[in-house]
Scaffold this active site. Structure first.
Site, PDB file in Angstrom:
ATOM      1  N   VAL A 494       0.834  -1.193   0.000  1.00 14.35           N
ATOM      2  CA  VAL A 494       0.000   0.000   0.000  1.00 14.35           C
ATOM      3  C   VAL A 494       0.872   1.247   0.000  1.00 14.35           C
ATOM      4  O   VAL A 494       1.837   1.352   0.747  1.00 14.35           O
ATOM      5  CB  VAL A 494      -0.964   0.033   1.212  1.00 14.35           C
ATOM      6  CG1 VAL A 494      -2.033  -1.027   1.068  1.00 14.35           C
ATOM      7  CG2 VAL A 494      -0.215  -0.153   2.515  1.00 14.35           C
ATOM      8  N   ASP A 495       0.529   2.158  -0.869  1.00 13.43           N
ATOM      9  CA  ASP A 495       1.157   3.471  -0.857  1.00 13.43           C
ATOM     10  C   ASP A 495       0.572   4.253   0.317  1.00 13.43           C
ATOM     11  O   ASP A 495      -0.597   4.077   0.667  1.00 13.43           O
ATOM     12  CB  ASP A 495       0.868   4.184  -2.182  1.00 13.43           C
ATOM     13  CG  ASP A 495       1.458   5.573  -2.214  1.00 13.43           C
ATOM     14  OD1 ASP A 495       2.659   5.700  -1.935  1.00 13.43           O
ATOM     15  OD2 ASP A 495       0.719   6.526  -2.519  1.00 13.43           O
ATOM     16  N   LYS A 496       1.370   5.102   0.938  1.00 15.75           N
ATOM     17  CA  LYS A 496       0.887   5.838   2.112  1.00 15.75           C
ATOM     18  C   LYS A 496      -0.018   7.009   1.729  1.00 15.75           C
ATOM     19  O   LYS A 496      -1.192   7.040   2.061  1.00 15.75           O
ATOM     20  CB  LYS A 496       2.063   6.351   2.948  1.00 15.75           C
ATOM     21  CG  LYS A 496       1.620   7.179   4.171  1.00 15.75           C
ATOM     22  CD  LYS A 496       2.795   7.709   4.938  1.00 15.75           C
ATOM     23  CE  LYS A 496       3.470   8.857   4.208  1.00 15.75           C
ATOM     24  NZ  LYS A 496       2.635  10.091   4.162  1.00 15.75           N
ATOM     25  N   THR A 497       0.540   7.944   0.992  1.00 15.83           N
ATOM     26  CA  THR A 497      -0.175   9.180   0.710  1.00 15.83           C
ATOM     27  C   THR A 497      -1.337   8.936  -0.244  1.00 15.83           C
ATOM     28  O   THR A 497      -1.157   8.411  -1.338  1.00 15.83           O
ATOM     29  CB  THR A 497       0.776  10.218   0.102  1.00 15.83           C
ATOM     30  OG1 THR A 497       1.888  10.386   0.970  1.00 15.83           O
ATOM     31  CG2 THR A 497       0.076  11.545  -0.091  1.00 15.83           C
ATOM     32  N   THR A 499      -3.645   6.810   0.079  1.00 16.11           N
ATOM     33  CA  THR A 499      -4.201   5.464   0.235  1.00 16.11           C
ATOM     34  C   THR A 499      -4.492   5.190   1.698  1.00 16.11           C
ATOM     35  O   THR A 499      -5.628   4.924   2.084  1.00 16.11           O
ATOM     36  CB  THR A 499      -3.232   4.409  -0.327  1.00 16.11           C
ATOM     37  OG1 THR A 499      -2.973   4.695  -1.695  1.00 16.11           O
ATOM     38  CG2 THR A 499      -3.837   3.020  -0.211  1.00 16.11           C
TER      39      THR A 499
END
Length: 802
Positions: A494-497, A499
């Site tokens: 998962v990408d942080k920003t 998401t």
């Protein structure tokens, strides 16, 4: 490609130069690969326009379709410029675009079959259905034809069955009314219209299957009914050619007109029920199409308002949306405030608060206040239109699990024919008297009861309904393979920003040293007005929200990788990281003077060469992220967080969410390497992201999950798109995958078991033990309802809880 800067809806700054775009998709394409578009163009543009590569202000727009001019007398003449027709000399006229009204038809089992008119599939013989679903349920010509044939066949078959039963159970009494010699002729007269007219489509498909060498269900039906009817006709016309052992006491052989007619009527009934059930699989698309309003309220430049058809709305139009009305198209709110019900798009029941500059989506419902919006995407570019397109494409795709059914179906019909032949000779040689009658009846029963369509429909029907169910929950499936694979994933990247977090940094804290909070924030925000860094906007927004009056910065300078410096109201201001403060000599021991911002970034502020405090900017977690992480971990999905942010921010976010593995300061190529590395370890990897930088990893992953709030590039690269960029939607998507695959396995199990049990029983395997035989009539009923039962089971997915 020319765009007027005065009317451009989107801008992008690259190396200090502004580029103008007509729509968001063009802007995203440019951002993904600017070098591709930065080619010099020699011709000077018309006045008022700027051309990419010319003046300092740049532009980018999609190449507009050139107007065409045609001759009213010579339609083959078509030119890009006005003038005279080279054939007849008449003046050319502008071509009027004609709306696409042609309907294409395709097979639910073989989507590669596309026809311009309704008919049957040359491979499996099934009725073709419209490829594009319309908002209004159109009458199915195949269903209308089959229904008419069924009712006529029923009217003729009922007396035919009554005669057959009367002659069987009340033979002596019945023969006093109807002589035995006349009985076969009466049955012939009743059965012929049923078999040769009502059942004619089956014989057409039977012949097509032989010509194309694609044996299918209608191969078996054609052989079964054809053999029973042909034998009965010959027995009626030429009874003397049959040996005495095959004749009754009346001197006539037994005939099977009632079996041939009943089989035809029951198969027609099955076709009617199947076609009706199949039409319900398009209900999801039709429900989506029904969401769009038919009109929009246009606000003119003079302030007047009028209702116009939705088709006439153009990008840039100002539209009013009143309480209780549907938002007509995708756009931006300009004036007013409201709460909008977006449940039909995102699957979330809670209304979303909207204010100026908020995005609004077409077909969502305005619950409270009135507002004015600017149309951004209209027609086929709206989110709803793209959802409909994605759902339609996905419903026609084929899941890998269908290969098993395809392999079985390929050999199914030849094997059934072989079993029928063996059954015939086994009864003829070993069965009791009358052997020939038993042999013929049981062979026909074997041919009729076998149903390859139940096998073929098991997967596509579940996929069609599952994809439609996902669309209602805000989960868009791009293809059936992604839907199948999602159930098997064991690792989620998962990408942080955007998401895990909102993707919208906000001011989180202010720590003062020498200045009071308002002055520190005002001066910092004034300098940040000239910055293009994403961390500057939340500082400016926070200052404006507090009513602070910002000043115009002077001598602004950006220090790459460190921060910004400049003058505000004659005072020297510096904002940046520790390195900038150390370089300016304003801070000796940052660790002892500033708190760490939880999950965010700490910006140090110096005024007139003195360190005065810090400003914390943080990107907050989405409300449902923690619950979604908890559910995924409970389902044994290993979660890895990838982010381009610094390690301290990544570590803080990971700790809050209980994510054990993360990697910070990741470049796009590194994300791709991580996906490949995990796949090399035998992991089944899903990647969730929302930006251009995520596109390579989304494409490489076993399942790419794009957040619908992200870029078009990410949505194109992902196999699944979540309309609401929310991690909880991944949980819903996974549950949808599990429910769909479970339904497919149920369908395949039922189809396999049905044929594995039905064919031996029809062959007479129970006769030596129980004296039981299966009539071809009951075999036809069982065959017809097997396909219907598979479709009915698939339709249960419409109510699946995700």
């Amino acid at each position: 490609m020319n765009v007027n800067p005065a009317t451009a809806k989107h801008t992008y700054d690259l190396n200090g130069k502004n580029y103008y775009f007509c729509c968001a998709s063009c802007a995203e394409k440019f951002k993904s690969d600017p070098a591709r578009f930065l080619q010099p163009k020699s011709p000077a543009p018309p006045s008022g326009l700027v051309v990419l590569g010319g003046a300092p202000a740049k532009s980018l727009a999609p190449l507009e379709t050139q107007p065409a001019y045609v001759c009213p007398m010579c339609p083959e003449v078509r030119q890009s410029q006005p003038g005279a027709c080279p054939s007849c000399g008449m003046a050319l006229e502008p071509e009027v675009p004609v709306a696409q009204t042609r309907v294409e038809y395709t097979c639910p089992m073989h989507p590669e079959i596309v026809r311009s008119a309704p008919g049957s599939c040359p491979i499996c013989g099934m009725a073709l259905e419209p490829r594009t679903v319309t908002a209004v349920a159109e009458e199915n010509p195949e269903l209308r034809d089959m229904t008419r044939r069924f009712w006529i066949s029923l009217v003729l078959t009922v007396p035919l069955m009554a005669i057959a039963m009367a002659s069987m159970f009340w033979k002596m009494s019945f023969h006093r009314l109807v002589p035995g010699a006349a009985l076969p002729w009466i049955e012939l007269a009743l059965a012929t219209p049923v078999v040769l007219w009502a059942g004619w489509p089956f014989f057409q498909r039977f012949w097509t299957s032989l010509v194309n060498r694609s044996p299918n269900m209608f191969t078996l039906i054609g052989m079964g009914t054809g053999v029973a009817y042909a034998y009965s006709v010959i027995a009626t016309l030429f009874p003397q050619i049959f040996p005495p052992s095959l004749r009754t006491m009346d001197g006539y052989p037994d005939v099977y007109f009632e079996a041939a007619a009943a089989i035809t009527a029951l198969v027609l009934l099955g076709q009617v029920m199947e076609l009706r059930a199949r039409s319900r699989t398009s209900a999801a698309i039709r429900a989506l199409l029904d969401l769009s309003p038919k009109t929009a309220r246009l606000v003119a430049t003079d302030g007047s308002e009028k209702d116009i058809p939705l088709e006439q709305v153009k990008p840039g139009d100002r539209l009013r949306v009143r309480p209780g009305e549907k938002v007509p198209v995708d756009g931006i709110m300009l004036e007013g405030r409201s709460s909008v019900d977006e449940s039909m798009i995102t699957g979330e029941s809670m209304p979303v608060e909207k204010s100026p500059d908020s995005k609004v989506v077409g077909a969502t419902i305005n619950r409270t206040g009135s507002f004015i919006m600017r149309a951004e995407r209209v027609g086929s570019e709206t989110l709803l239109a793209r959802i409909v397109q994605l759902v339609g494409q996905a419903q026609r795709s084929r899941a890998p699990i269908q290969r098993l059914a395809d392999r079985v179906a390929k050999w199914f019909v030849p094997i059934v024919v072989a079993i029928a032949v063996v059954t015939f000779f086994a009864w003829l040689l070993l069965g009791p008297q009358p052997r020939f009658a038993h042999a013929l009846v049981n062979a026909v029963a074997v041919l009729i009861i076998a149903c390859p369509c139940a096998l073929g429909l098991a997967t596509p029907m579940a996929v069609m309904v599952g994809v439609g169910r996902g669309a209602r929950a805000g989960v868009l499936i791009k293809n059936a393979e992604a839907l199948e694979t999602l159930e098997k994933i064991d690792t989620l990247l998962v990408d942080k920003t955007g998401t895990l977090t909102e993707g919208k940094p906000q001011l989180s804290s202010i720590s003062k040293q020498l200045e009071d909070d308002p002055e520190l924030l005002r001066l910092a925000a004034s300098l940040e007005r000239a910055s293009e860094h994403p961390l500057g906007k939340p500082i400016v927004d926070a200052a404006l929200a507090r009513g602070l009056k910002l000043s115009q910065p002077q001598e602004f300078h950006s220090v790459t990788g460190k921060g910004i410096v400049g003058k505000v109201d004659g005072r020297h201001i510096a904002i940046g990281n520790v390195s900038l403060m150390v370089d300016l000599g304003t801070l000796q021991n940052p660790a002892s003077t500033s708190p760490q911002t939880l999950g965010g970034t700490t910006l140090y502020v110096a005024i007139d060469g003195k360190y005065v405090g810090t400003i914390g900017v943080a990107d907050h977690l989405k409300p449902s992220t923690q619950d979604a992480i908890r559910v995924l971990k409970a389902e044994d999905v290993h979660i890895v967080m990838l982010t381009g942010d610094n390690k301290s921010v990544a570590a803080s976010i990971a700790k809050q969410l209980g994510i054990d593995e993360f990697e910070a300061e990741v470049l796009p190529e590194r994300k791709l390497e991580i996906v490949r590395k995990l796949q090399g370890q035998g992991r089944i990897v899903a990647m969730a992201g929302d930006g251009v930088n995520d596109a390579p990893a989304l494409a490489q992953a076993d399942v790419g999950i794009a957040m619908g709030t992200g870029t078009d590039v990410a949505m194109e690269s992902g196999g699944i798109t979540l309309v609401k960029g929310d991690l909880s939607a991944i949980v819903r998507a996974r549950h949808l995958s599990e429910a769909t695959m479970r339904n497919i396995r149920q369908n395949l199990f039922f189809a396999f078991v049905y044929n594995a049990i039905g064919v031996p029983i029809a062959a007479g395997i129970l006769y030596p033990f129980f004296g039981l035989l299966l009539s071809p009539i009951f075999a036809a009923a069982a065959m017809s309802f097997s396909s219907v039962s598979v479709i009915t089971n698939a339709l249960r997915l419409r109510n699946a809880k995700l």
